[in-house]
Write an enzyme that holds these catalytic residues in place. Structure first.
Site, PDB file in Angstrom:
ATOM      1  N   ALA A  67       0.870  -1.166   0.000  1.00  0.00           N
ATOM      2  CA  ALA A  67       0.000   0.000   0.000  1.00  0.00           C
ATOM      3  C   ALA A  67       0.912   1.222   0.000  1.00  0.00           C
ATOM      4  CB  ALA A  67      -0.883  -0.021   1.231  1.00  0.00           C
ATOM      5  N   GLY A 113       0.665  -4.905   1.068  1.00  0.00           N
ATOM      6  CA  GLY A 113      -0.531  -4.968   0.227  1.00  0.00           C
ATOM      7  C   GLY A 113      -0.282  -5.666  -1.109  1.00  0.00           C
ATOM      8  N   GLU A 116      -0.585  -9.224  -0.329  1.00  0.00           N
ATOM      9  CA  GLU A 116      -2.013  -9.435  -0.031  1.00  0.00           C
ATOM     10  C   GLU A 116      -2.837  -9.493  -1.323  1.00  0.00           C
ATOM     11  OE1 GLU A 116      -1.847  -6.149   2.956  1.00  0.00           O
ATOM     12  OE2 GLU A 116      -2.978  -7.586   4.179  1.00  0.00           O
ATOM     13  N   GLU A 136       4.701  -5.163   7.433  1.00  0.00           N
ATOM     14  CA  GLU A 136       3.964  -4.100   8.126  1.00  0.00           C
ATOM     15  C   GLU A 136       4.436  -3.840   9.551  1.00  0.00           C
ATOM     16  OE1 GLU A 136       2.588  -6.227   6.022  1.00  0.00           O
ATOM     17  OE2 GLU A 136       0.974  -5.277   4.883  1.00  0.00           O
TER      18      GLU A 136
HETATM   19  N1  CO8 Z   1       4.565   3.116  -0.547  1.00  0.00           N
HETATM   20  C1  CO8 Z   1       4.959   4.282  -1.084  1.00  0.00           C
HETATM   21  N2  CO8 Z   1       6.086   4.424  -1.821  1.00  0.00           N
HETATM   22  C2  CO8 Z   1       6.840   3.327  -2.015  1.00  0.00           C
HETATM   23  C3  CO8 Z   1       6.489   2.074  -1.493  1.00  0.00           C
HETATM   24  C4  CO8 Z   1       5.287   1.980  -0.728  1.00  0.00           C
HETATM   25  N3  CO8 Z   1       4.856   0.824  -0.202  1.00  0.00           N
HETATM   26  N4  CO8 Z   1       7.444   1.176  -1.839  1.00  0.00           N
HETATM   27  C5  CO8 Z   1       8.347   1.859  -2.578  1.00  0.00           C
HETATM   28  N5  CO8 Z   1       7.994   3.152  -2.682  1.00  0.00           N
HETATM   29  C6  CO8 Z   1       8.687   4.221  -3.397  1.00  0.00           C
HETATM   30  C7  CO8 Z   1       9.900   4.688  -2.627  1.00  0.00           C
HETATM   31  O1  CO8 Z   1       9.530   5.621  -1.623  1.00  0.00           O
HETATM   32  C8  CO8 Z   1      10.712   5.304  -3.750  1.00  0.00           C
HETATM   33  O2  CO8 Z   1      10.161   6.571  -4.062  1.00  0.00           O
HETATM   34  P1  CO8 Z   1      11.158   7.834  -4.332  1.00  0.00           P
HETATM   35  O3  CO8 Z   1      12.003   7.400  -5.507  1.00  0.00           O
HETATM   36  O4  CO8 Z   1      10.219   8.945  -4.652  1.00  0.00           O
HETATM   37  O5  CO8 Z   1      11.944   8.010  -3.066  1.00  0.00           O
HETATM   38  C9  CO8 Z   1      10.427   4.391  -4.943  1.00  0.00           C
HETATM   39  O6  CO8 Z   1       9.200   3.720  -4.622  1.00  0.00           O
HETATM   40  C10 CO8 Z   1      11.495   3.353  -5.181  1.00  0.00           C
HETATM   41  O7  CO8 Z   1      11.695   2.629  -3.982  1.00  0.00           O
HETATM   42  P2  CO8 Z   1      13.115   2.505  -3.242  1.00  0.00           P
HETATM   43  O8  CO8 Z   1      14.007   3.647  -3.611  1.00  0.00           O
HETATM   44  O9  CO8 Z   1      12.840   2.278  -1.791  1.00  0.00           O
HETATM   45  O10 CO8 Z   1      13.657   1.168  -3.932  1.00  0.00           O
HETATM   46  P3  CO8 Z   1      14.720   0.153  -3.316  1.00  0.00           P
HETATM   47  O11 CO8 Z   1      15.104  -0.745  -4.424  1.00  0.00           O
HETATM   48  O12 CO8 Z   1      15.794   0.865  -2.563  1.00  0.00           O
HETATM   49  O13 CO8 Z   1      13.877  -0.713  -2.240  1.00  0.00           O
HETATM   50  C11 CO8 Z   1      11.975  -1.909  -1.440  1.00  0.00           C
HETATM   51  C12 CO8 Z   1      12.826  -1.520  -2.656  1.00  0.00           C
HETATM   52  C13 CO8 Z   1      12.785  -2.819  -0.506  1.00  0.00           C
HETATM   53  C14 CO8 Z   1      10.763  -2.672  -1.960  1.00  0.00           C
HETATM   54  C15 CO8 Z   1      11.551  -0.635  -0.679  1.00  0.00           C
HETATM   55  O14 CO8 Z   1      10.972   0.263  -1.608  1.00  0.00           O
HETATM   56  C16 CO8 Z   1      10.552  -0.850   0.424  1.00  0.00           C
HETATM   57  O15 CO8 Z   1      10.898  -1.324   1.502  1.00  0.00           O
HETATM   58  N6  CO8 Z   1       9.266  -0.486   0.171  1.00  0.00           N
HETATM   59  C17 CO8 Z   1       8.213  -0.549   1.146  1.00  0.00           C
HETATM   60  C18 CO8 Z   1       7.786  -1.964   1.367  1.00  0.00           C
HETATM   61  C19 CO8 Z   1       6.728  -2.010   2.436  1.00  0.00           C
HETATM   62  O16 CO8 Z   1       6.960  -1.743   3.602  1.00  0.00           O
HETATM   63  N7  CO8 Z   1       5.498  -2.372   2.033  1.00  0.00           N
HETATM   64  C20 CO8 Z   1       4.392  -2.475   2.924  1.00  0.00           C
HETATM   65  C21 CO8 Z   1       3.661  -1.201   2.964  1.00  0.00           C
HETATM   66  S1  CO8 Z   1       2.408  -1.193   4.208  1.00  0.00           S
HETATM   67  C22 CO8 Z   1       1.155  -2.036   3.511  1.00  0.00           C
HETATM   68  O17 CO8 Z   1       1.223  -2.499   2.409  1.00  0.00           O
HETATM   69  C23 CO8 Z   1      -0.058  -2.107   4.357  1.00  0.00           C
HETATM   70  C24 CO8 Z   1      -1.149  -2.934   3.667  1.00  0.00           C
HETATM   71  C25 CO8 Z   1      -2.431  -2.747   4.369  1.00  0.00           C
HETATM   72  C26 CO8 Z   1      -2.975  -1.378   4.093  1.00  0.00           C
HETATM   73  C27 CO8 Z   1      -4.390  -1.268   4.411  1.00  0.00           C
HETATM   74  C28 CO8 Z   1      -4.961   0.141   4.176  1.00  0.00           C
HETATM   75  C29 CO8 Z   1      -3.996   1.254   3.946  1.00  0.00           C
END
Ligand code: CO8
Length: 261
Positions: A67, A113, A116, A136
């Site tokens: 998400a 998400g 999921e 999460e």
């Molecule tokens: N949300 C928003 N932006 C994201 C997300 C995300 N989940 N994942 C990646 N991005 C963005 C980064 O912020 C970055 O943006 P910018 O270039 O503007 O800084 C861009 O995508 C590229 O990502 P990275 O630079 O971080 O890429 P890396 O190769 O260094 O890392 C990863 C890749 C490991 C996948 C890393 O991006 C990461 O850890 N992402 C988040 C993963 C995460 O925690 N996901 C779970 C999110 S919470 C969730 O899903 C809750 C579900 C339930 C929700 C219910 C209602 C809301």
């Protein structure tokens, strides 16, 4: 057919492929992406020439990295409850209850998400480069799009407890071993294999398939209470200091220091 800002839709014969196309944010799901997916799925449901669907992510890096954290980082518990409930209804339950088979082609990260979403699909194929997990709790929150219920169902309670509490990412080989993926393929063969599978399904009776999908999921209806409990527990996290720290740390690109409150 509608045109979409965040989706690519391709139809080949009886198979529709939906590609989530927001690669610069690793295809993260915000409200608009979910709204568009709901609409595209609705069109595919109404189109009687469509017999099976493939869902995948644009780019080589991610299926869906979760998400969109920037969308909900400032939410209060009520806003969080609403977002989770709305998403579950419009996308995750919609796919699970879909009358035509939906195949997830997991081409890279499927986190939070994103996993999921794959778990809501009926069949999951992974690329050898895929990494999946429910991270999460590393953000001070829990899965809110059905992950606590569906991972336990697909891979078993022990794997769900481990993956959710450790926030670990696992590779494709491990995801295959624990039953998250049905099959794993090299990245350049993933979509071709997904389409082959979809076409194999499409050759069978749509009436019988609809009946089979409905019968298979009938045994799991009792889980509805679990989805509601997840939404409540998810929303409660938004009142915690841990949640504020976890999401701020992600957006500020640093490691969180959880106060435990
Ligand atoms: N949300 C928003 N932006 C994201 C997300 C995300 N989940 N994942 C990646 N991005 C963005 C980064 O912020 C970055 O943006 P910018 O270039 O503007 O800084 C861009 O995508 C590229 O990502 P990275 O630079 O971080 O890429 P890396 O190769 O260094 O890392 C990863 C890749 C490991 C996948 C890393 O991006 C990461 O850890 N992402 C988040 C993963 C995460 O925690 N996901 C779970 C999110 S919470 C969730 O899903 C809750 C579900 C339930 C929700 C219910 C209602 C809301």
């Amino acid at each position: 057919m509608e045109s979409y800002k965040f989706l690519l839709i391709e139809k080949s014969g009886p198979v529709v492929r939906i590609t989530i196309n927001r690669p610069e944010k690793l295809n993260a799901l915000n409200r608009e992406v979910i709204r568009e997916l709901n609409q595209a799925l609705g069109e595919a449901e109404d189109d009687t020439s469509v017999r099976a669907l493939v869902v995948t992510g644009a780019g080589e890096k991610a299926f869906v990295a979760g998400a969109d954290i920037s969308e909900f980082a400032h939410f209060n518990p009520e806003e969080a409850r609403q977002l989770a409930a709305e998403g579950q209804e419009r996308l995750f339950n919609f796919i699970e209850n879909f009358p035509k088979p939906v195949i997830a082609a997991v081409n890279g990260y499927a986190l939070g998400g994103g996993l999921e979403l794959a778990l809501a699909c009926h069949i999951r194929l992974g690329s050898t480069t895929a990494q999946v997990g429910l991270p999460e709790v590393s953000l001070g929150v829990i899965p809110g799009y059905g992950g606590t219920q569906r991972l336990a169902r697909v891979a078993g309670l022990g794997i769900a407890y481990e993956l959710i509490t450790t926030a670990s990412r696992i590779n494709a080989e491990r995801a295959l071993a624990v039953g998250i993926f049905n099959h794993v393929y090299p990245p350049d063969q993933l979509l071709e294999e997904a389409h082959k599978l979809a076409e194999k399904i499409a050759a069978n009776s749509p009436v019988a398939i609809r009946a089979a999908l409905s019968a298979i999921r009938a045994g799991y209806r009792a889980l509805a209470a679990g989805f509601d409990a997840e939404i409540e527990a998810f929303a409660r996290c938004f009142a915690s200091e841990d949640f504020k720290e976890g999401t701020s740390a992600f957006l500020e690109k640093r490691k969180p220091k959880f106060p435990g409150r």
